[in-house]
Design an enzyme around this catalytic site. Structure first.
Site, short mmCIF file in Angstrom:
data_model
loop_
_atom_site.label_atom_id
_atom_site.label_comp_id
_atom_site.label_asym_id
_atom_site.label_seq_id
_atom_site.Cartn_x
_atom_site.Cartn_y
_atom_site.Cartn_z
CE LYS A 38 -2.63 1.74 3.40
NZ LYS A 38 -2.34 2.83 3.89
CG ASP A 65 -5.00 4.26 1.17
OD1 ASP A 65 -6.34 4.62 0.90
OD2 ASP A 65 -5.00 3.99 2.36
CE LYS A 67 -7.95 6.21 3.21
NZ LYS A 67 -6.70 6.02 4.11
CG ASP A 70 -12.67 17.05 -6.17
OD1 ASP A 70 -13.57 18.03 -6.87
OD2 ASP A 70 -11.27 17.99 -6.15
CB THR A 122 -10.63 3.00 11.94
OG1 THR A 122 -9.56 3.20 11.51
CG2 THR A 122 -11.43 1.57 11.08
NE ARG A 213 1.20 1.61 13.52
CZ ARG A 213 0.59 2.63 14.13
NH1 ARG A 213 0.84 3.23 14.77
NH2 ARG A 213 -0.90 2.49 13.72
O1 C5P Z 1 0.96 0.16 11.53
P1 C5P Z 1 -0.40 -0.07 11.01
O2 C5P Z 1 -1.21 -2.20 10.91
O3 C5P Z 1 -1.55 0.62 11.56
O4 C5P Z 1 -1.34 0.53 9.60
C1 C5P Z 1 -2.33 0.43 8.90
C2 C5P Z 1 -2.56 1.22 7.70
O5 C5P Z 1 -3.60 1.04 7.74
C3 C5P Z 1 -1.89 2.18 7.91
O6 C5P Z 1 -1.57 2.98 6.47
C4 C5P Z 1 -3.30 3.04 8.24
O7 C5P Z 1 -2.89 4.42 7.73
C5 C5P Z 1 -4.39 2.94 7.23
N1 C5P Z 1 -5.35 2.44 6.99
C6 C5P Z 1 -6.22 2.62 8.63
N2 C5P Z 1 -7.82 2.64 9.01
C7 C5P Z 1 -8.43 3.09 7.91
C8 C5P Z 1 -8.14 4.25 6.38
C9 C5P Z 1 -6.18 3.27 6.58
O8 C5P Z 1 -5.31 2.04 9.73
N3 C5P Z 1 -9.39 3.40 8.79
#
Ligand code: C5P
Length: 234
Positions: A38, A65, A67, A70, A122, A213
């Site tokens: 991503k 990604d 998003k 517009d 989220t 992470r």
């Molecule tokens: O590090 P982690 O596993 O939390 O990363 C989750 C990824 O998914 C990040 O790139 C975050 O920006 C993305 N994301 C998210 N929640 C959302 C949409 C995207 O955590 N609702």
């Protein structure tokens, strides 16, 4: 886009790094390149389309990604541009409305691009939604937006793992589901609030898991990645 069959292909690695060098270092630290990565706002804004080429040269398909949100004409052209970059998936905000989503879906006809509608971020809770004028519970809003996306011909949605079951009950296999907020039992939860383990999320019906992470910040990303694949395989 074809559904993943091997457990490792269900994992989308979030390349949340500031530049191309960092992204390639991260990929190389995983051993085998993941099927999908991503690329989000930070990396794309810094590096532009060249980062897509660089990551694809390592053998990964791209989930871009950005998003989009517009007017319909602008989003339709942005979707055409994304398709032109050869990415596998891209995102738009479902709150852009049915006309915007229909224009986006039409712009992708004849390409392999899977468009995903982001429902409720989220990071938003009830209080945040109320402050924007949305007084229904987040779950109800997610369902409403998923319905609009489906009706507009959008192929899938992004939602929290806790909403997968509700979406599957209402829309069956009509919508692909991509879920962030995934945490193995051994990983730190960090700022994610509503999480599930990788195997729980897949069992609930998620098609792809976005994982950052727990893999990218691990002491050994390769070991963490392998451990999650093993969990999914068993
Ligand atoms: O590090 P982690 O596993 O939390 O990363 C989750 C990824 O998914 C990040 O790139 C975050 O920006 C993305 N994301 C998210 N929640 C959302 C949409 C995207 O955590 N609702």
């Amino acid at each position: 886009m074809k559904l993943p069959s091997r457990p490792q292909d269900k994992i989308i690695i979030a390349l949340d790094v500031p530049d191309t060098d960092g992204a390639l270092r991260l990929l190389d630290s995983l051993g085998e390149p993941p099927a999908l990565c991503k690329i989000g706002l930070e990396l794309f804004t810094a590096e532009g389309p060249s980062v897509i080429k660089a990551v694809r040269s390592r053998g990964c398909e791209i989930f871009l990604d950005l998003k989009f949100h517009d007017i319909p004409n602008t989003v339709a052209h942005a979707v055409k541009s994304a398709a032109g970059l050869g990415v596998a998936m891209t995102t738009l905000h479902a709150v852009g409305g049915p006309v915007m989503m229909e224009a986006a879906a039409k712009a992708a006809v004849g390409t392999d691009l899977l468009i995903l509608a982001v429902t409720v971020l989220t990071s938003m809770d009830s209080a945040q939604l109320v402050s924007t004028g949305i007084t229904v519970e987040p779950r109800e809003q997610v369902l409403r937006l998923a319905g609009l996306a489906s009706g507009a011909g959008i192929g899938g949605i992004v939602c929290s793992p806790l909403e997968i079951t509700t979406i599957r009950e209402s829309y069956g296999e009509k919508l692909r589901i991509v879920t962030p907020g995934v945490r193995p039992t051994w990983a730190a939860v960090g700022d994610q609030k509503r999480v599930m383990t990788p195997s729980e999320a897949v069992k609930a019906g998620s098609d792809w898991l976005v994982i950052g992470r727990p893999i990218t910040a691990a002491e050994s990303p390769m070991e963490a990645y392998a451990k999650i694949v093993e969990e999914l395989a068993s």
